[in-house]
Design a protein around this motif. Sequence first.
Motif, mmCIF file in Angstrom:
data_model
loop_
_atom_site.group_PDB
_atom_site.id
_atom_site.type_symbol
_atom_site.label_atom_id
_atom_site.label_comp_id
_atom_site.label_asym_id
_atom_site.label_seq_id
_atom_site.Cartn_x
_atom_site.Cartn_y
_atom_site.Cartn_z
ATOM 1 N N LEU A 85 0.825 -1.209 0.000
ATOM 2 C CA LEU A 85 0.000 0.000 0.000
ATOM 3 C C LEU A 85 0.860 1.260 0.000
ATOM 4 O O LEU A 85 0.545 2.243 -0.688
ATOM 5 N N ALA A 86 1.951 1.230 0.732
ATOM 6 C CA ALA A 86 2.844 2.391 0.785
ATOM 7 C C ALA A 86 3.477 2.651 -0.578
ATOM 8 O O ALA A 86 3.573 3.808 -1.020
ATOM 9 N N MET A 87 3.898 1.577 -1.251
ATOM 10 C CA MET A 87 4.486 1.736 -2.575
ATOM 11 C C MET A 87 3.453 2.260 -3.572
ATOM 12 O O MET A 87 3.741 3.143 -4.391
ATOM 13 N N ALA A 88 2.237 1.723 -3.494
ATOM 14 C CA ALA A 88 1.178 2.181 -4.390
ATOM 15 C C ALA A 88 0.867 3.658 -4.171
ATOM 16 O O ALA A 88 0.652 4.417 -5.125
ATOM 17 N N ALA A 89 0.842 4.075 -2.902
ATOM 18 C CA ALA A 89 0.564 5.482 -2.597
ATOM 19 C C ALA A 89 1.650 6.403 -3.131
ATOM 20 O O ALA A 89 1.385 7.534 -3.540
ATOM 21 N N ALA A 90 2.902 5.915 -3.149
ATOM 22 C CA ALA A 90 4.009 6.716 -3.670
ATOM 23 C C ALA A 90 4.006 6.761 -5.194
ATOM 24 O O ALA A 90 4.354 7.782 -5.800
ATOM 25 N N MET A 91 3.615 5.653 -5.823
ATOM 26 C CA MET A 91 3.640 5.573 -7.282
ATOM 27 C C MET A 91 2.464 6.301 -7.940
ATOM 28 O O MET A 91 2.610 6.897 -9.014
ATOM 29 N N GLN A 92 1.296 6.220 -7.305
ATOM 30 C CA GLN A 92 0.089 6.721 -7.967
ATOM 31 C C GLN A 92 0.157 8.207 -8.318
ATOM 32 O O GLN A 92 -0.259 8.604 -9.406
ATOM 33 N N PRO A 93 0.692 9.085 -7.442
ATOM 34 C CA PRO A 93 0.809 10.493 -7.841
ATOM 35 C C PRO A 93 1.683 10.690 -9.080
ATOM 36 O O PRO A 93 1.438 11.601 -9.879
ATOM 37 N N LEU A 94 2.707 9.847 -9.235
ATOM 38 C CA LEU A 94 3.539 9.934 -10.438
ATOM 39 C C LEU A 94 2.720 9.570 -11.675
ATOM 40 O O LEU A 94 2.863 10.186 -12.732
ATOM 41 N N ALA A 95 1.857 8.555 -11.535
ATOM 42 C CA ALA A 95 0.991 8.176 -12.653
ATOM 43 C C ALA A 95 0.018 9.301 -12.991
ATOM 44 O O ALA A 95 -0.221 9.612 -14.163
ATOM 45 N N HIS A 96 -0.548 9.953 -11.948
ATOM 46 C CA HIS A 96 -1.480 11.059 -12.182
ATOM 47 C C HIS A 96 -0.808 12.222 -12.914
ATOM 48 O O HIS A 96 -1.449 12.928 -13.696
ATOM 49 N N ALA A 97 0.498 12.408 -12.665
ATOM 50 C CA ALA A 97 1.219 13.530 -13.269
ATOM 51 C C ALA A 97 1.688 13.253 -14.690
ATOM 52 O O ALA A 97 2.110 14.178 -15.390
ATOM 53 N N ASP A 98 1.597 11.991 -15.112
ATOM 54 C CA ASP A 98 2.117 11.619 -16.430
ATOM 55 C C ASP A 98 1.236 12.181 -17.547
ATOM 56 O O ASP A 98 0.000 12.162 -17.463
#
Length: 258
Positions: free
Chosen positions: A232-245
């Motif tokens: 969950l921690a990794m997903a929370a860190a990755m998802q904002p990067l996906a939103h910014a793509d």
Amino acid sequence: MTEPIRISRTGSVETWTINRPESGNAITGKDVIAAFEAAAEGANADIAVRAVILTGEGKIFSAGGNVKEMADRQGMFGLDPIEQRWAYVDGIQRIPRALGRLEVPIIAAVNGAAVGAGCDLAMMCDIRIASERASFAESFVALGLIPGDGGSWFLQRAIGYERAAEMTFTGDRIDAPTALAWGLVSRVVPHDELVSTATELAERIAQNPSHSLRMAKRLLLESRTGTLESTLAMAAAMQPLAHADAEHQQRIARWRSS
């Protein structure tokens, strides 16, 4: 001399073909090992690559180790035990590490026998599609050996401990329908349709944004051994990067206008 791995590219999909049919596409040679590392590094560095297909030249996917070299005590097989230990670390074990670093999804198109380290090589891929002519054998014990390339780690994660134990302790070969029933492959197709089936799947994968594909693969891999909280921690860190793509934003814009 021909390249040990032949790489071709169509759109965003690379196809890697092990090109050592004279040795059953054995993967213990230094040139083959280095070629896997170079192929993985090349795909990682090119954001346009979104999927990889791995297959073997000729009738065999991979025979794994070069048994003739073992019998003749050539190369690493002629070293003393201490040196041979490090030869494994600096040899065949570089392949699972290279594929572990591969950021894009990789599909094994298993065109024939996948034996020993060749079976393990298929297990290192994210998805496996088998020709009806394919077979699989974790055959090390039949030669008085053990899986030296990480097969004990990969195989049981693909098919569970009990079936992995059966394959490992007997060394028996299983056919494509059995591999499908055991979950070792996701599908079995007529031999003549293997490449087209793998390509169609790779192209469907490659339609998706590159950054989210790479992050989704890393999340899946880390989730195999991580806890729910770490996932969950990794997903929370990755998802904002996906939103910014930019690709995500373009697709959201297309969705809103449809």
